[in-house]
Design a protein around this motif. Structure first.
Motif, PDB file in Angstrom:
ATOM      1  N   PRO A 126     -26.532 -41.308  -4.579  1.00  0.00           N
ATOM      2  CA  PRO A 126     -26.321 -40.201  -3.603  1.00  0.00           C
ATOM      3  C   PRO A 126     -25.940 -39.144  -3.970  1.00  0.00           C
ATOM      4  N   GLU A 127     -25.220 -39.030  -5.221  1.00  0.00           N
ATOM      5  CA  GLU A 127     -24.878 -37.768  -5.964  1.00  0.00           C
ATOM      6  C   GLU A 127     -25.910 -36.886  -6.518  1.00  0.00           C
ATOM      7  N   SER A 128     -27.092 -37.443  -6.750  1.00  0.00           N
ATOM      8  CA  SER A 128     -27.883 -36.775  -7.696  1.00  0.00           C
ATOM      9  C   SER A 128     -28.831 -36.299  -6.825  1.00  0.00           C
ATOM     10  N   VAL A 129     -29.688 -35.129  -7.063  1.00  0.00           N
ATOM     11  CA  VAL A 129     -30.636 -34.292  -6.489  1.00  0.00           C
ATOM     12  C   VAL A 129     -31.939 -34.477  -7.347  1.00  0.00           C
ATOM     13  N   TYR A 130     -33.004 -34.643  -6.543  1.00  0.00           N
ATOM     14  CA  TYR A 130     -34.490 -34.803  -7.263  1.00  0.00           C
ATOM     15  C   TYR A 130     -34.660 -33.384  -7.757  1.00  0.00           C
ATOM     16  N   GLY A 131     -34.749 -33.065  -8.843  1.00  0.00           N
ATOM     17  CA  GLY A 131     -34.946 -31.977  -9.679  1.00  0.00           C
ATOM     18  C   GLY A 131     -36.500 -31.129  -9.496  1.00  0.00           C
ATOM     19  N   SER A 141     -28.898 -26.000  -6.604  1.00  0.00           N
ATOM     20  CA  SER A 141     -27.684 -25.206  -6.716  1.00  0.00           C
ATOM     21  C   SER A 141     -26.505 -25.698  -6.915  1.00  0.00           C
ATOM     22  N   LYS A 142     -26.176 -26.752  -6.008  1.00  0.00           N
ATOM     23  CA  LYS A 142     -24.844 -27.340  -5.704  1.00  0.00           C
ATOM     24  C   LYS A 142     -24.668 -28.617  -6.658  1.00  0.00           C
ATOM     25  N   ALA A 143     -25.707 -29.151  -7.244  1.00  0.00           N
ATOM     26  CA  ALA A 143     -25.781 -30.536  -7.707  1.00  0.00           C
ATOM     27  C   ALA A 143     -24.861 -30.565  -9.205  1.00  0.00           C
ATOM     28  N   LYS A 144     -24.239 -31.638  -9.415  1.00  0.00           N
ATOM     29  CA  LYS A 144     -23.712 -32.080 -10.609  1.00  0.00           C
ATOM     30  C   LYS A 144     -24.600 -32.849 -11.342  1.00  0.00           C
ATOM     31  N   ILE A 145     -25.456 -33.892 -10.722  1.00  0.00           N
ATOM     32  CA  ILE A 145     -26.537 -34.435 -11.586  1.00  0.00           C
ATOM     33  C   ILE A 145     -28.055 -34.063 -11.156  1.00  0.00           C
ATOM     34  N   VAL A 146     -28.851 -33.908 -11.689  1.00  0.00           N
ATOM     35  CA  VAL A 146     -30.321 -33.449 -11.383  1.00  0.00           C
ATOM     36  C   VAL A 146     -31.055 -34.454 -12.034  1.00  0.00           C
ATOM     37  N   ALA A 147     -31.897 -35.153 -11.306  1.00  0.00           N
ATOM     38  CA  ALA A 147     -32.903 -36.041 -11.630  1.00  0.00           C
ATOM     39  C   ALA A 147     -34.041 -35.223 -11.899  1.00  0.00           C
ATOM     40  N   ASN A 148     -34.680 -34.931 -13.030  1.00  0.00           N
ATOM     41  CA  ASN A 148     -35.652 -34.215 -13.490  1.00  0.00           C
ATOM     42  C   ASN A 148     -36.979 -35.146 -13.286  1.00  0.00           C
ATOM     43  N   PRO A 149     -38.024 -34.590 -12.383  1.00  0.00           N
ATOM     44  CA  PRO A 149     -39.060 -35.228 -11.921  1.00  0.00           C
ATOM     45  C   PRO A 149     -39.856 -35.662 -13.291  1.00  0.00           C
ATOM     46  N   GLY A 150     -40.671 -36.574 -12.925  1.00  0.00           N
ATOM     47  CA  GLY A 150     -41.773 -37.220 -13.702  1.00  0.00           C
ATOM     48  C   GLY A 150     -42.931 -36.195 -13.917  1.00  0.00           C
ATOM     49  N   CYS A 151     -43.860 -36.234 -14.900  1.00  0.00           N
ATOM     50  CA  CYS A 151     -44.810 -35.299 -15.041  1.00  0.00           C
ATOM     51  C   CYS A 151     -45.820 -35.624 -14.138  1.00  0.00           C
ATOM     52  N   TYR A 152     -46.474 -36.753 -13.940  1.00  0.00           N
ATOM     53  CA  TYR A 152     -47.467 -37.083 -13.079  1.00  0.00           C
ATOM     54  C   TYR A 152     -46.866 -36.551 -11.666  1.00  0.00           C
ATOM     55  N   PRO A 153     -45.726 -37.062 -11.162  1.00  0.00           N
ATOM     56  CA  PRO A 153     -45.168 -36.857  -9.903  1.00  0.00           C
ATOM     57  C   PRO A 153     -45.180 -35.276  -9.824  1.00  0.00           C
ATOM     58  N   ALA A 320     -41.559 -31.671 -17.679  1.00  0.00           N
ATOM     59  CA  ALA A 320     -40.355 -32.119 -18.372  1.00  0.00           C
ATOM     60  C   ALA A 320     -39.620 -31.291 -18.719  1.00  0.00           C
ATOM     61  N   SER A 321     -39.434 -30.522 -20.006  1.00  0.00           N
ATOM     62  CA  SER A 321     -38.466 -29.725 -20.407  1.00  0.00           C
ATOM     63  C   SER A 321     -38.455 -28.328 -19.871  1.00  0.00           C
ATOM     64  N   GLY A 322     -39.529 -27.888 -19.420  1.00  0.00           N
ATOM     65  CA  GLY A 322     -39.361 -26.211 -18.958  1.00  0.00           C
ATOM     66  C   GLY A 322     -38.764 -26.558 -17.396  1.00  0.00           C
ATOM     67  N   GLN A 323     -39.157 -27.677 -16.766  1.00  0.00           N
ATOM     68  CA  GLN A 323     -38.732 -27.785 -15.115  1.00  0.00           C
ATOM     69  C   GLN A 323     -37.182 -28.152 -15.508  1.00  0.00           C
ATOM     70  N   ALA A 324     -36.783 -28.776 -16.586  1.00  0.00           N
ATOM     71  CA  ALA A 324     -35.287 -29.100 -16.637  1.00  0.00           C
ATOM     72  C   ALA A 324     -34.499 -27.842 -16.892  1.00  0.00           C
ATOM     73  N   ILE A 325     -34.959 -26.972 -17.751  1.00  0.00           N
ATOM     74  CA  ILE A 325     -34.561 -25.543 -17.863  1.00  0.00           C
ATOM     75  C   ILE A 325     -34.404 -24.734 -16.683  1.00  0.00           C
ATOM     76  N   GLN A 326     -35.490 -24.709 -15.807  1.00  0.00           N
ATOM     77  CA  GLN A 326     -35.609 -24.063 -14.492  1.00  0.00           C
ATOM     78  C   GLN A 326     -34.480 -24.675 -13.618  1.00  0.00           C
ATOM     79  N   ASN A 327     -34.322 -25.958 -13.684  1.00  0.00           N
ATOM     80  CA  ASN A 327     -33.174 -26.740 -13.045  1.00  0.00           C
ATOM     81  C   ASN A 327     -31.819 -26.259 -13.548  1.00  0.00           C
ATOM     82  N   MET A 328     -31.658 -26.053 -14.760  1.00  0.00           N
ATOM     83  CA  MET A 328     -30.359 -25.606 -15.325  1.00  0.00           C
ATOM     84  C   MET A 328     -30.206 -24.220 -14.861  1.00  0.00           C
ATOM     85  N   ASN A 329     -31.004 -23.380 -14.861  1.00  0.00           N
ATOM     86  CA  ASN A 329     -31.087 -21.872 -14.236  1.00  0.00           C
ATOM     87  C   ASN A 329     -30.316 -21.912 -12.824  1.00  0.00           C
ATOM     88  N   ILE A 330     -31.144 -22.823 -12.064  1.00  0.00           N
ATOM     89  CA  ILE A 330     -30.424 -22.642 -10.819  1.00  0.00           C
ATOM     90  C   ILE A 330     -29.187 -23.188 -10.390  1.00  0.00           C
TER      91      ILE A 330
END
Length: 347
Positions: A126-131, A141-153, A320-330
């Protein structure tokens, strides 16, 4: 001060892509990296393309020492391996972006069904956010744990989101045909990724039981506010990078091509990494290669009355990695495009 970054599991393709992109990030600096297979050696030993760009020895992993002085840690690990580390990071107040699957599925029983093992830290789900920033930017923007989505999804959810959120299509008979480059299978050699087997070949795999189905159906059902079941067939094709998804759906009301164009333009109007294409310029994997873009074209087939959505991404970047950095930025209040303003590599 720059964001101080650590990467656990840097040896793989996603770890290398994280490094490549973060080296050009104006507001982040990779301070520490580690993996089991290359500990004690320079990271460019496993990512020789980055020689001259970075000089960083992979640490022998000891969690307390590794975490010292870091603001965020990317976990580029197989499923089951991320959750225990994420728990320790969470308890120490360090932000986590997990590129694995451990926090993508919110129901621990569903996770057990798709991954055939019990979740080691269900209390953190419940503490994680789908990224997926195009859908969950405020939550990220408020998350402490972000679950980076899979590539197909990523390719599928972004393709369908405007239609399901606006109740344009039926939740039934959603047929998804996705084709992926071989890097999506990771670095570890398998029978189907061995060069003589995949070269000049095209094959379907894990039909009906691909682990990403649980994640895709979860997110599509949330968008629709009712259960969604899909027919998803992934294919492996003999190229390095890229995913092209072709998605077939049935509208539940009268719709025109103009309606679809306006719907997608409105839904993604504030999404810098979505590029809308049309029937004369259907998405191609070559156009997004090396970039964080997702190219989408919703097409109304007047003859059959169906809608076909085409979606293309680079599986290692937006997938994968670009989206992860996009999440970090947010997460850190930066412009979400920071460090990611890269066009596709063409030809």
């Amino acid at each position: 001060m720059k964001i101080r970054v650590g990467i656990i599991g840097v040896t793989g393709y996603t770890g290398g892509e994280l490094l490549r992109l973060l080296l050009n990030h104006p507001q982040a600096e990779v301070k520490k990296v580690t993996s089991r297979s290359n500990a004690g050696n320079d990271v460019t030993q496993v990512h020789p393309n980055l020689k001259g760009q970075i000089c960083l020895v992979e640490e022998q992993f000891q969690i307390d020492a590794f975490l010292e002085g870091l603001d965020v840690v990317f976990l580029a690990l197989p499923h089951e391996k991320s959750a225990p580390l994420a728990k320790e990071l969470y308890q120490k107040g360090i932000k986590v972006i997990d590129l694995g699957a451990d926090f993508r599925i919110k129901d621990s029983e569903a996770y057990e069904y798709w991954y055939e093992l019990k979740h080691s830290c269900p209390e953190l789900l419940p503490e994680s956010v789908y990224g997926l920033p195009e859908i969950y930017k405020d939550e990220i923007s408020k998350a402490k744990i972000v679950a980076n989505p899979g590539c197909y999804p990523t390719s599928i959810i972004l393709g369908l989101a405007p239609l399901l959120a606006n109740e344009v299509i039926s939740n039934e008979n959603i047929i998804i045909d996705s084709k992926s480059g071989v890097s999506g299978a990771g670095k570890t050699l398998t029978d189907i990724t061995h060069f003589p087997n995949i070269n000049e070949n095209l094959l379907a795999y894990k039909v009906g039981n691909h682990r990403h189905i649980g994640e895709i159906e979860q997110e599509l059902s949330l968008l629709s506010k009712s259960p969604v079941l899909i027919n998803f067939t992934p294919h492996l094709i003999p190229m390095n990078r890229g995913i092209l998804s072709s998605i077939y759906v049935t509208p539940i009301a009268n719709v025109t091509q103009k309606d679809l164009d306006e719907l997608y333009q409105e839904f993604y109007k504030n999404c810098p990494f979505i590029r809308l294409r049309d029937k004369d310029n259907l998405p191609q994997t070559k156009w997004v290669q090396g970039s964080n873009y997702c190219d989408i074209a919703p097409i109304f087939d007047e003859r059959t009355g169906k809608i076909i959505v085409f979606s293309a991404i680079d599986n290692l970047v937006k997938g994968a990695s670009g989206q992860a950095i996009q999440n970090m930025n947010i997460m850190f209040g930066l412009d979400e495009t920071s460090g990611l303003k890269l066009g596709g590599i063409y030809p």
